[in-house]
Design a protein around this motif. Structure first.
Motif, PDB file in Angstrom:
ATOM      1  N   LEU A   1     -10.438  -2.430  -9.390  1.00 63.55           N
ATOM      2  CA  LEU A   1     -10.590  -2.652  -7.951  1.00 63.55           C
ATOM      3  C   LEU A   1     -10.759  -4.132  -7.623  1.00 63.55           C
ATOM      4  N   ASP A   2     -11.409  -4.878  -8.506  1.00 64.10           N
ATOM      5  CA  ASP A   2     -11.532  -6.329  -8.302  1.00 64.10           C
ATOM      6  C   ASP A   2     -10.159  -6.995  -8.334  1.00 64.10           C
ATOM      7  N   ILE A   3      -9.324  -6.582  -9.295  1.00 58.97           N
ATOM      8  CA  ILE A   3      -7.981  -7.152  -9.409  1.00 58.97           C
ATOM      9  C   ILE A   3      -7.147  -6.800  -8.174  1.00 58.97           C
ATOM     10  N   TYR A   4      -7.254  -5.565  -7.728  1.00 58.56           N
ATOM     11  CA  TYR A   4      -6.516  -5.150  -6.529  1.00 58.56           C
ATOM     12  C   TYR A   4      -6.981  -5.938  -5.305  1.00 58.56           C
ATOM     13  N   GLU A   5      -8.274  -6.203  -5.239  1.00 58.62           N
ATOM     14  CA  GLU A   5      -8.818  -6.991  -4.130  1.00 58.62           C
ATOM     15  C   GLU A   5      -8.246  -8.409  -4.150  1.00 58.62           C
ATOM     16  N   LYS A   6      -8.235  -9.029  -5.317  1.00 65.06           N
ATOM     17  CA  LYS A   6      -7.762 -10.409  -5.446  1.00 65.06           C
ATOM     18  C   LYS A   6      -6.274 -10.542  -5.134  1.00 65.06           C
ATOM     19  N   THR A   7      -5.508  -9.511  -5.456  1.00 62.80           N
ATOM     20  CA  THR A   7      -4.059  -9.582  -5.267  1.00 62.80           C
ATOM     21  C   THR A   7      -3.599  -9.048  -3.911  1.00 62.80           C
ATOM     22  N   GLY A   8      -4.525  -8.519  -3.132  1.00 60.44           N
ATOM     23  CA  GLY A   8      -4.170  -8.017  -1.810  1.00 60.44           C
ATOM     24  C   GLY A   8      -3.586  -6.620  -1.803  1.00 60.44           C
ATOM     25  N   PHE A   9      -3.681  -5.912  -2.933  1.00 59.72           N
ATOM     26  CA  PHE A   9      -3.126  -4.561  -3.007  1.00 59.72           C
ATOM     27  C   PHE A   9      -4.176  -3.468  -2.785  1.00 59.72           C
ATOM     28  N   LEU A  10      -5.411  -3.863  -2.493  1.00 60.48           N
ATOM     29  CA  LEU A  10      -6.453  -2.871  -2.228  1.00 60.48           C
ATOM     30  C   LEU A  10      -6.297  -2.389  -0.787  1.00 60.48           C
ATOM     31  N   VAL A  11      -5.824  -1.184  -0.633  1.00 62.46           N
ATOM     32  CA  VAL A  11      -5.521  -0.635   0.692  1.00 62.46           C
ATOM     33  C   VAL A  11      -6.793  -0.460   1.510  1.00 62.46           C
ATOM     34  N   ARG A  12      -6.773  -0.979   2.735  1.00 62.03           N
ATOM     35  CA  ARG A  12      -7.901  -0.848   3.659  1.00 62.03           C
ATOM     36  C   ARG A  12      -7.596   0.113   4.803  1.00 62.03           C
ATOM     37  N   GLU A  13      -6.317   0.240   5.135  1.00 60.72           N
ATOM     38  CA  GLU A  13      -5.894   1.129   6.213  1.00 60.72           C
ATOM     39  C   GLU A  13      -4.730   1.986   5.706  1.00 60.72           C
ATOM     40  N   PRO A  14      -5.035   3.053   4.976  1.00 61.16           N
ATOM     41  CA  PRO A  14      -3.971   3.853   4.353  1.00 61.16           C
ATOM     42  C   PRO A  14      -2.962   4.423   5.334  1.00 61.16           C
ATOM     43  N   GLU A  15      -3.387   4.664   6.564  1.00 62.21           N
ATOM     44  CA  GLU A  15      -2.473   5.229   7.555  1.00 62.21           C
ATOM     45  C   GLU A  15      -1.385   4.233   7.956  1.00 62.21           C
ATOM     46  N   LYS A  16      -1.590   2.947   7.644  1.00 64.46           N
ATOM     47  CA  LYS A  16      -0.616   1.918   8.006  1.00 64.46           C
ATOM     48  C   LYS A  16       0.286   1.515   6.838  1.00 64.46           C
ATOM     49  N   VAL A  17       0.057   2.120   5.684  1.00 64.78           N
ATOM     50  CA  VAL A  17       0.869   1.775   4.518  1.00 64.78           C
ATOM     51  C   VAL A  17       2.276   2.332   4.682  1.00 64.78           C
ATOM     52  N   ILE A  18       3.251   1.453   4.558  1.00 61.64           N
ATOM     53  CA  ILE A  18       4.651   1.877   4.565  1.00 61.64           C
ATOM     54  C   ILE A  18       5.175   1.668   3.154  1.00 61.64           C
ATOM     55  N   PHE A  19       5.367   2.747   2.441  1.00 59.06           N
ATOM     56  CA  PHE A  19       5.798   2.651   1.050  1.00 59.06           C
ATOM     57  C   PHE A  19       7.314   2.539   0.948  1.00 59.06           C
ATOM     58  N   ASP A  20       8.006   3.270   1.817  1.00 56.04           N
ATOM     59  CA  ASP A  20       9.467   3.256   1.799  1.00 56.04           C
ATOM     60  C   ASP A  20       9.954   2.606   3.096  1.00 56.04           C
ATOM     61  N   TYR A  21      10.201   1.295   3.045  1.00 52.01           N
ATOM     62  CA  TYR A  21      10.582   0.545   4.238  1.00 52.01           C
ATOM     63  C   TYR A  21      11.945   0.981   4.775  1.00 52.01           C
ATOM     64  N   LYS A  22      12.857   1.326   3.876  1.00 49.86           N
ATOM     65  CA  LYS A  22      14.192   1.746   4.313  1.00 49.86           C
ATOM     66  C   LYS A  22      14.117   3.023   5.146  1.00 49.86           C
ATOM     67  N   SER A  23      13.333   3.977   4.676  1.00 53.68           N
ATOM     68  CA  SER A  23      13.215   5.237   5.412  1.00 53.68           C
ATOM     69  C   SER A  23      12.560   5.022   6.771  1.00 53.68           C
ATOM     70  N   LYS A  24      11.555   4.142   6.811  1.00 58.80           N
ATOM     71  CA  LYS A  24      10.871   3.867   8.076  1.00 58.80           C
ATOM     72  C   LYS A  24      11.819   3.207   9.071  1.00 58.80           C
ATOM     73  N   LEU A  25      12.610   2.242   8.607  1.00 57.58           N
ATOM     74  CA  LEU A  25      13.565   1.576   9.492  1.00 57.58           C
ATOM     75  C   LEU A  25      14.617   2.566   9.980  1.00 57.58           C
ATOM     76  N   GLN A  26      15.098   3.396   9.077  1.00 59.68           N
ATOM     77  CA  GLN A  26      16.095   4.400   9.455  1.00 59.68           C
ATOM     78  C   GLN A  26      15.544   5.342  10.522  1.00 59.68           C
ATOM     79  N   GLU A  27      14.292   5.729  10.359  1.00 60.52           N
ATOM     80  CA  GLU A  27      13.641   6.617  11.330  1.00 60.52           C
ATOM     81  C   GLU A  27      13.595   5.969  12.717  1.00 60.52           C
TER      82      GLU A  27
END
Length: 238
Positions: free
Chosen positions: A140-166
């Motif tokens: 969790l410390d490493i994720y925090e340092k690298t910016g990958f520790l999710v704070r707002e999971p509802e805003k995570v877009i994992f598949d950008y192509k699908s979101k844009l297509q939508e």
């Protein structure tokens, strides 16, 4: 290329091993083990680390976001344990060059999937060297340092192509068009440069170590632009 060094690796990862053999095993690729006739490589630690990492991230999301449904948490977890995420974290730690590989396979240190495997093996090694709580805190410390520790999971877009297509289909604009327009780098470490068109207009370019990643980065840039302007404004730009 960096020579293998316990001290330098431990400094990079901010963790000191009690059992140095586990650290060496985590950094031993199968090609090197075969060349040196070793009885171990990092594949078993990778197997263990994959499970430990999944548990750590799953527990983090479950405990910190009790209001979020399973689908949102699943999407956030997929993003946090995706090979591209783990490869980026491994680069952040500056440890790929320490991976022990056969001389003929030195270029594989640049392979994102190999970097993913290295990170998972390292997680497994730290877990065995300490305990779950220590491994969890380290991850969790490493994720925090690298910016990958999710704070707002509802805003995570994992598949950008699908979101844009939508979004485009919702506006009646049809599907975006992706094209690879160039490559750069040597054969063993090629980057692909792509463009994305909407209604025949190039609206963004993106780069990645695979065509798929380049396409995703194109879509990601378009979505970023749409945070500040609507589609009509984007398409009217010179």
């Amino acid at each position: 290329m960096a020579n293998f060094s316990y001290k330098r690796i431990e400094k990079k990862i901010s963790y000191s091993f009690q059992n140095k053999k586990l650290l060496k095993e985590a950094f031993t690729h199968a090609s090197y083990a075969y060349l040196k006739n070793l009885k171990y490589n990092n594949e078993r630690l990778e197997f263990l680390g994959d499970s430990v990492l999944g548990l750590i991230i799953g527990e983090y999301l479950f405990k910190n976001f009790p209001e979020q449904p399973e689908g949102v948490l699943t999407n956030a977890k997929a993003y946090m344990v995706h090979w591209e995420t783990l490869s980026t974290i491994t680069d952040f730690l500056e440890i790929p060059d320490f991976l022990l590989v056969a001389d003929a396979d030195r270029q594989i240190r640049n392979n994102p999937k190999i970097k993913e495997n290295l990170f998972e093996a390292l997680v497994g090694a730290i877990y065995l060297d300490s305990d779950l709580q220590t491994a969890k805190q380290w991850v969790l410390d490493i994720y925090e340092k690298t910016g990958f520790l999710v704070r707002e999971p509802e805003k995570v877009i994992f598949d950008y192509k699908s979101k844009l297509q939508e979004i485009l289909q919702g506006e009646g604009l049809g599907l975006p068009e992706y094209n690879i327009i160039a490559t750069r780098g040597p054969v063993h470490d090629t980057s692909f440069i792509a463009e994305v068109k909407i209604k025949g207009k190039v609206v963004a370019t993106g780069e990645g170590k695979s065509k798929k990643i380049a396409h995703q980065n194109c879509a990601k840039k378009v979505l970023k632009k749409l945070e500040n302007k609507d589609l009509n404004e984007l398409l009217d730009e010179d």
